[in-house]
Design a protein around this motif. Structure first.
Motif, PDB file in Angstrom:
ATOM      1  N   PHE A   1    -116.387 -81.762 -10.819  1.00 53.34           N
ATOM      2  CA  PHE A   1    -115.530 -80.605 -10.526  1.00 53.34           C
ATOM      3  C   PHE A   1    -114.081 -80.897 -10.909  1.00 53.34           C
ATOM      4  CE2 PHE A   1    -112.340 -79.105  -7.510  1.00 53.34           C
ATOM      5  CZ  PHE A   1    -112.341 -77.750  -7.815  1.00 53.34           C
ATOM      6  N   ALA A   2    -113.599 -82.079 -10.512  1.00 55.34           N
ATOM      7  CA  ALA A   2    -112.196 -82.431 -10.755  1.00 55.34           C
ATOM      8  C   ALA A   2    -111.893 -82.501 -12.244  1.00 55.34           C
ATOM      9  CB  ALA A   2    -111.867 -83.760 -10.079  1.00 55.34           C
ATOM     10  N   LYS A   3    -112.742 -83.164 -12.992  1.00 50.57           N
ATOM     11  CA  LYS A   3    -112.503 -83.290 -14.434  1.00 50.57           C
ATOM     12  C   LYS A   3    -112.572 -81.937 -15.124  1.00 50.57           C
ATOM     13  CE  LYS A   3    -113.581 -88.124 -14.673  1.00 50.57           C
ATOM     14  NZ  LYS A   3    -114.285 -89.233 -15.295  1.00 50.57           N
ATOM     15  N   ASN A   4    -113.508 -81.079 -14.701  1.00 45.62           N
ATOM     16  CA  ASN A   4    -113.611 -79.735 -15.276  1.00 45.62           C
ATOM     17  C   ASN A   4    -112.401 -78.875 -14.909  1.00 45.62           C
ATOM     18  OD1 ASN A   4    -116.064 -80.286 -16.496  1.00 45.62           O
ATOM     19  ND2 ASN A   4    -117.274 -79.419 -14.839  1.00 45.62           N
ATOM     20  N   SER A   5    -111.709 -79.247 -13.824  1.00 43.25           N
ATOM     21  CA  SER A   5    -110.536 -78.496 -13.366  1.00 43.25           C
ATOM     22  C   SER A   5    -109.224 -79.108 -13.846  1.00 43.25           C
ATOM     23  CB  SER A   5    -110.537 -78.421 -11.837  1.00 43.25           C
ATOM     24  OG  SER A   5    -111.707 -77.778 -11.380  1.00 43.25           O
ATOM     25  N   GLY A   6    -109.322 -80.150 -14.684  1.00 40.66           N
ATOM     26  CA  GLY A   6    -108.120 -80.736 -15.269  1.00 40.66           C
ATOM     27  C   GLY A   6    -107.464 -81.834 -14.458  1.00 40.66           C
TER      28      GLY A   6
ATOM     29  N   LEU B   1    -113.370 -93.091  -1.548  1.00 42.17           N
ATOM     30  CA  LEU B   1    -112.148 -92.289  -1.610  1.00 42.17           C
ATOM     31  C   LEU B   1    -111.890 -91.889  -3.049  1.00 42.17           C
ATOM     32  CD1 LEU B   1    -109.688 -91.163  -0.055  1.00 42.17           C
ATOM     33  CD2 LEU B   1    -108.490 -93.269  -0.679  1.00 42.17           C
ATOM     34  N   LEU B   2    -111.849 -90.575  -3.273  1.00 37.64           N
ATOM     35  CA  LEU B   2    -111.542 -90.048  -4.605  1.00 37.64           C
ATOM     36  C   LEU B   2    -110.131 -89.491  -4.559  1.00 37.64           C
ATOM     37  CD1 LEU B   2    -114.763 -88.972  -3.931  1.00 37.64           C
ATOM     38  CD2 LEU B   2    -114.573 -88.811  -6.383  1.00 37.64           C
ATOM     39  N   THR B   3    -109.279 -89.927  -5.482  1.00 46.88           N
ATOM     40  CA  THR B   3    -107.920 -89.425  -5.571  1.00 46.88           C
ATOM     41  C   THR B   3    -107.835 -88.558  -6.810  1.00 46.88           C
ATOM     42  OG1 THR B   3    -107.083 -91.423  -4.493  1.00 46.88           O
ATOM     43  CG2 THR B   3    -105.491 -90.056  -5.681  1.00 46.88           C
ATOM     44  N   LEU B   4    -107.568 -87.269  -6.605  1.00 47.98           N
ATOM     45  CA  LEU B   4    -107.428 -86.321  -7.697  1.00 47.98           C
ATOM     46  C   LEU B   4    -105.959 -86.088  -7.959  1.00 47.98           C
ATOM     47  CD1 LEU B   4    -110.251 -85.820  -6.406  1.00 47.98           C
ATOM     48  CD2 LEU B   4    -110.018 -83.449  -7.080  1.00 47.98           C
TER      49      LEU B   4
END
Length: 70
Positions: free
Chosen positions: A47-52, A65-68
């Motif tokens: 989701f994060a990569k598809n959202s930039g 822990l994912l840091t966007l």
């Protein structure tokens, strides 16, 4: 980025992704998401990569822990 941490541990998909989506809508520069399973990690990364967003993943005793960030 301020420490905006979303605790999605113990939640079944798609809930962690939906919580992450709400989090980035509220904090467009990025959020941190804490999950406890590989499926949630992979779905949020996608989701994060598809959202930039760039995604940094750290595993610790509390979970994953994912840091966007932009």
């Amino acid at each position: 980025m301020k420490d905006n941490i979303i605790d999605a541990r113990g939640r079944a998909c798609p809930e962690p992704v939906l919580l992450t989506k709400k989090g980035v809508e509220a904090s467009p520069n990025g959020v941190k998401v804490l999950v406890d399973n590989v499926t949630a990690r992979e779905n949020i990364k996608r989701f994060a990569k598809n959202s930039g967003y760039e995604v940094k993943v750290e595993e610790n005793g509390e979970g994953i822990l994912l840091t966007l960030s932009r």
